[in-house]
Design a protein around this motif. Sequence first.
Motif, short mmCIF file in Angstrom:
data_model
loop_
_atom_site.label_atom_id
_atom_site.label_comp_id
_atom_site.label_asym_id
_atom_site.label_seq_id
_atom_site.Cartn_x
_atom_site.Cartn_y
_atom_site.Cartn_z
N ILE A 1 0.54 -1.40 -0.58
CA ILE A 1 -0.03 0.06 0.34
C ILE A 1 0.70 1.39 -0.01
CG2 ILE A 1 -1.66 1.43 1.29
CD1 ILE A 1 -2.34 -1.12 2.16
N ASN A 2 1.56 0.89 0.79
CA ASN A 2 2.83 2.63 0.67
C ASN A 2 3.69 2.72 0.10
OD1 ASN A 2 1.05 3.15 2.76
ND2 ASN A 2 2.42 1.77 4.21
N ALA A 3 4.26 1.14 -0.61
CA ALA A 3 5.17 1.61 -1.11
C ALA A 3 5.82 2.32 -2.60
CB ALA A 3 5.31 0.20 -2.47
N LEU A 4 4.16 2.27 -3.55
CA LEU A 4 4.02 4.02 -4.28
C LEU A 4 4.47 5.31 -3.61
CD1 LEU A 4 3.52 4.50 -7.10
CD2 LEU A 4 1.30 4.88 -6.34
N TYR A 5 4.43 5.49 -2.56
CA TYR A 5 4.46 6.45 -1.83
C TYR A 5 5.71 7.25 -1.35
CZ TYR A 5 -0.38 8.03 -2.47
OH TYR A 5 -1.55 8.39 -3.05
N THR A 6 6.59 5.41 -0.74
CA THR A 6 8.08 6.50 -0.69
C THR A 6 8.79 5.98 -1.58
OG1 THR A 6 7.41 4.60 1.28
CG2 THR A 6 9.38 4.55 0.86
N ASP A 7 8.61 5.59 -2.41
CA ASP A 7 9.17 5.21 -3.92
C ASP A 7 9.53 6.55 -4.43
OD1 ASP A 7 8.40 1.94 -4.78
OD2 ASP A 7 9.91 2.93 -3.31
N LEU A 8 7.94 7.70 -4.12
CA LEU A 8 8.14 8.52 -5.13
C LEU A 8 7.68 10.13 -4.26
CD1 LEU A 8 5.68 7.49 -8.34
CD2 LEU A 8 7.89 8.05 -8.46
N SER A 9 8.24 9.49 -2.84
CA SER A 9 8.15 10.51 -2.09
C SER A 9 8.35 12.19 -2.72
CB SER A 9 8.47 10.42 -1.03
OG SER A 9 9.98 10.34 -0.77
N CYS B 1 0.49 14.38 7.27
CA CYS B 1 0.35 15.58 6.52
C CYS B 1 0.87 16.06 5.34
CB CYS B 1 1.19 16.25 7.60
SG CYS B 1 2.64 15.88 8.09
N GLY B 2 1.87 14.19 5.11
CA GLY B 2 2.61 14.05 3.41
C GLY B 2 3.77 14.88 3.78
N THR B 3 4.16 15.97 2.79
CA THR B 3 4.95 16.74 2.68
C THR B 3 5.04 17.88 3.45
OG1 THR B 3 4.69 17.15 0.82
CG2 THR B 3 5.77 15.47 0.46
N GLY B 4 3.58 18.73 4.03
CA GLY B 4 3.79 19.06 4.33
C GLY B 4 3.11 20.40 3.88
N PRO B 5 2.79 20.52 3.08
CA PRO B 5 2.41 21.95 2.09
C PRO B 5 1.17 22.88 2.83
CG PRO B 5 1.25 20.07 1.19
CD PRO B 5 2.35 19.39 1.81
N HIS B 6 0.88 22.12 3.91
CA HIS B 6 -0.70 23.17 4.56
C HIS B 6 -0.53 23.58 5.42
CE1 HIS B 6 -2.94 20.75 2.07
NE2 HIS B 6 -4.15 21.32 1.36
N ILE B 7 0.86 22.92 6.43
CA ILE B 7 0.96 23.27 7.33
C ILE B 7 2.32 24.66 7.37
CG2 ILE B 7 3.00 22.92 9.30
CD1 ILE B 7 2.29 19.85 9.42
N ILE C 1 1.92 8.64 8.62
CA ILE C 1 2.31 6.95 8.31
C ILE C 1 4.71 6.83 8.10
CG2 ILE C 1 0.37 6.23 9.33
CD1 ILE C 1 0.14 4.95 6.47
N ASN C 2 4.67 8.41 7.43
CA ASN C 2 5.47 7.62 5.87
C ASN C 2 7.01 8.67 5.83
OD1 ASN C 2 7.25 8.86 3.29
ND2 ASN C 2 5.15 7.23 2.75
N GLN C 3 8.03 8.27 6.91
CA GLN C 3 8.73 9.23 6.99
C GLN C 3 9.95 10.04 6.20
OE1 GLN C 3 10.22 9.34 10.47
NE2 GLN C 3 11.17 10.85 9.46
N PRO C 4 9.94 9.68 5.03
CA PRO C 4 10.61 10.04 3.62
C PRO C 4 9.61 11.18 3.54
CG PRO C 4 10.45 7.52 3.16
CD PRO C 4 9.55 7.70 4.14
N MET C 5 8.41 11.11 3.62
CA MET C 5 7.40 12.41 4.09
C MET C 5 7.82 13.29 4.54
SD MET C 5 4.65 12.17 0.84
CE MET C 5 4.29 10.97 -0.28
N LEU C 6 7.63 13.21 5.75
CA LEU C 6 7.96 13.72 7.43
C LEU C 6 9.94 14.66 7.28
CD1 LEU C 6 6.45 12.18 9.90
CD2 LEU C 6 5.34 13.48 8.35
#
Length: 247
Positions: free
Chosen positions: A3-11, A49-55, A70-75
């Motif tokens: 489930i999370n591999a795509l987002y990890t690979d393309l963070s 929050c993903g990569t934080g654009p709203h923040i 849940i995704n450290q590369p995004m954080l």
Amino acid sequence: MSINALYTDLSGYYDLMCADIDYPAQSLGVQRLHQLFGNGGKRYLDLACGTGPHIRHFLNLGYQCEGLDINQPMLDVAQQRCPEAVFSVQDMCEFRFDNPFDLITCFLYSIHYSDGIEKLQGCIESAHRALSANGLFCFNAVDKTRINNNLYVCHSARHDGSEFTFRSGWHYVGGGERQSLRLSIDRTTNGISESWQDEHPMVALSFRELATLLQPWFDVTIFEHDYERILPWDGESGNALFVCVKR
């Protein structure tokens, strides 16, 4: 692919995937709702929050900001974008903080990433527990009974000499508490094309069912999915903003 591999690979490409999102309008829209319904405080938490654009925008609006995902590369990307904010790896269906927040958001339909109704209840209870008195929980959602499986959104972008095309759309079989977000990404570099296909399982429910889950914990108002105008939900639209004040 997990489930999370795509987002990890393309963070590193996540912001390209979301390039058509109007983050300033969404942030300002929720700020207006917070001014109208909230308690006036400035402590803010963004779930998923993903990569934080709203923040980034809420920091610019004077809020003290934290984010979880849940995704450290995004954080890692989010921390570079928002060095003033605090980020933590946590599951939005079960999270805890020592100090309460005045506003909690969950943008981009991420509330549906809860794995089933029981997990969604955990998210709602965690948000309630993490809010200060009269704190506000705001998120957008899609009604399972109004999903059109034939509709999708698509946009293209260029990055580092490659052309990307992103497509996404909801899919619901017509029964049960599972829907999915179908996502495809095509990348062409020097005439060579690559493709990713993924399907994210998500919780499905009607707005009536969602309001029923929220009402033991919050006073709930449903608005049209319009960040520039504050309009009551018309009872027909399949997308809506939920504004929930802690009881």
